[in-house]
Design a protein around this motif. Sequence first.
Motif, PDB file in Angstrom:
ATOM      1  N   PHE A 176       0.851  -1.186   0.000  1.00  0.00           N
ATOM      2  CA  PHE A 176       0.000   0.000   0.000  1.00  0.00           C
ATOM      3  C   PHE A 176       0.890   1.239   0.000  1.00  0.00           C
ATOM      4  CE2 PHE A 176      -2.054  -3.458   2.298  1.00  0.00           C
ATOM      5  CZ  PHE A 176      -3.213  -3.616   1.549  1.00  0.00           C
ATOM      6  N   THR A 232       1.391   5.200   0.579  1.00  0.00           N
ATOM      7  CA  THR A 232       0.820   6.326   1.324  1.00  0.00           C
ATOM      8  C   THR A 232       1.766   7.517   1.229  1.00  0.00           C
ATOM      9  OG1 THR A 232       1.849   5.672   3.430  1.00  0.00           O
ATOM     10  CG2 THR A 232      -0.304   4.722   2.926  1.00  0.00           C
ATOM     11  N   PRO A 256      -3.228   3.164  -7.114  1.00  0.00           N
ATOM     12  CA  PRO A 256      -3.927   3.679  -5.933  1.00  0.00           C
ATOM     13  C   PRO A 256      -2.945   4.161  -4.871  1.00  0.00           C
ATOM     14  CG  PRO A 256      -3.930   1.287  -5.914  1.00  0.00           C
ATOM     15  CD  PRO A 256      -3.292   1.696  -7.213  1.00  0.00           C
ATOM     16  N   TYR A 257      -3.356   5.150  -4.104  1.00  0.00           N
ATOM     17  CA  TYR A 257      -2.543   5.642  -2.997  1.00  0.00           C
ATOM     18  C   TYR A 257      -3.451   6.384  -2.022  1.00  0.00           C
ATOM     19  CZ  TYR A 257      -2.653  10.116  -5.594  1.00  0.00           C
ATOM     20  OH  TYR A 257      -3.038  11.243  -6.271  1.00  0.00           O
ATOM     21  N   SER A 258      -2.939   6.620  -0.834  1.00  0.00           N
ATOM     22  CA  SER A 258      -3.693   7.329   0.197  1.00  0.00           C
ATOM     23  C   SER A 258      -2.849   8.495   0.697  1.00  0.00           C
ATOM     24  CB  SER A 258      -4.021   6.397   1.370  1.00  0.00           C
ATOM     25  OG  SER A 258      -4.717   5.249   0.915  1.00  0.00           O
ATOM     26  N   GLN A 313      -8.937   9.665  -9.738  1.00  0.00           N
ATOM     27  CA  GLN A 313      -8.986   8.257 -10.119  1.00  0.00           C
ATOM     28  C   GLN A 313     -10.414   7.749  -9.975  1.00  0.00           C
ATOM     29  OE1 GLN A 313      -6.044   5.598  -8.632  1.00  0.00           O
ATOM     30  NE2 GLN A 313      -4.422   7.116  -8.599  1.00  0.00           N
ATOM     31  N   VAL A 318      -9.217   8.987  -4.390  1.00  0.00           N
ATOM     32  CA  VAL A 318      -8.038   8.978  -3.530  1.00  0.00           C
ATOM     33  C   VAL A 318      -8.480   9.450  -2.151  1.00  0.00           C
ATOM     34  CG1 VAL A 318      -5.751   9.963  -3.113  1.00  0.00           C
ATOM     35  CG2 VAL A 318      -6.471   9.396  -5.455  1.00  0.00           C
ATOM     36  N   ARG A 321      -5.336  -0.711  -2.893  1.00  0.00           N
ATOM     37  CA  ARG A 321      -5.955   0.445  -2.212  1.00  0.00           C
ATOM     38  C   ARG A 321      -6.101   0.126  -0.728  1.00  0.00           C
ATOM     39  NH1 ARG A 321     -11.271   2.409  -1.368  1.00  0.00           N
ATOM     40  NH2 ARG A 321     -11.440   4.675  -1.640  1.00  0.00           N
ATOM     41  N   GLU A 325      -7.753   1.446   1.677  1.00  0.00           N
ATOM     42  CA  GLU A 325      -9.105   1.510   2.255  1.00  0.00           C
ATOM     43  C   GLU A 325      -9.944   0.276   1.922  1.00  0.00           C
ATOM     44  OE1 GLU A 325      -7.090   5.172   2.129  1.00  0.00           O
ATOM     45  OE2 GLU A 325      -7.669   3.913   0.400  1.00  0.00           O
ATOM     46  N   ASP A 326      -9.523  -0.521   0.950  1.00  0.00           N
ATOM     47  CA  ASP A 326     -10.229  -1.770   0.656  1.00  0.00           C
ATOM     48  C   ASP A 326      -9.894  -2.869   1.677  1.00  0.00           C
ATOM     49  OD1 ASP A 326     -11.443  -0.726  -1.580  1.00  0.00           O
ATOM     50  OD2 ASP A 326      -9.896  -1.433  -2.965  1.00  0.00           O
TER      51      ASP A 326
END
Length: 310
Positions: free
Chosen positions: A128, A130, A151-153, A175, A179, A305, A307-308
């Motif tokens: 992941f 971040t 994906p990123y946070s 996206q 995000v 991702r 958050e998944d």
Amino acid sequence: MQLVRQKEQKRSFRTTRMVGAALAVAALGSACAGPGGAEQSAPPKPAAGQPHAQNAAGALGSYADRVRAERAARVAAARKWGLAQPPLEAPAPPKVKPRITTRKGFETDGEGLPPVFTTVPTKQKIVFLTIDDGAEKDPELLRMMSELKLPYSAFLSDYLVKEDYGYFRKMQTSQPGGVALHNHTLNHRYLPGLDYADQKREICGMQDVIEKRFGKRPELFRPPYGNYNEDTLRAARSCGVKAVPLWASEAFPDHMEWREWDRDLHPGDIVLTHFRGKEDWKGTMPDMIRRVMKTITAKGYAVARLEDYV
């Protein structure tokens, strides 16, 4: 006399059966005939609830074409942005998120506090990505991540983000899956040096800013420098924080830094980097992405991702 009657009955039965067969053939011919009586070949109907074979084949072909097109676009994007290999595609996320617990050695004495962790429990070869604070607001990063579908946070601090809230609103919708924007405090202070009330202002104040400016109150919080105490977690819990992800490795434009003794990636690792540019390190944010993705892809990992899973 009886023998004559039996012969007459058999002849009558055969005649009736022949007439019935003729009528059945006529009816079948009528059903298969098109306008003007021309005979047509009607395909068999699929079983109830099943797609027609031609429709199913068409849908399968359409899906295969779409997958090929997406992969070709991914290869083209990787070439455009200078990646040695296109990023690997992440598997579908789990239907049920894994149970997150505090990493051993990161505990406090309090109970029922948000878990603190550096790795998400999973067997999938995923990591992941971040990004912390919000100092550098490079539009090239948004384009690069969108075109690569990475994906990123983001974990944001208001004293940096408030210079340009609009940049992070664009990031939110850059996206298809969005995000997620999370909490990194108002002013990036060393939290264990503050009392409970001041920690709460730093954490809960940023919760309020993100909700007001970006429309959603975050559930994830990362303390500055990765430093916290029990008051930090109590304060975070009081204003809606559910979990405290730290990191297992950190990415720079010219190297990686590792928390673990084996200096390697592991399934579910959280990778940290920062919103920084040439003023602070040896390269741009796209340079950093090229570096970290070279490492991630070469080791056979995909970026998923966060958050998944949390």
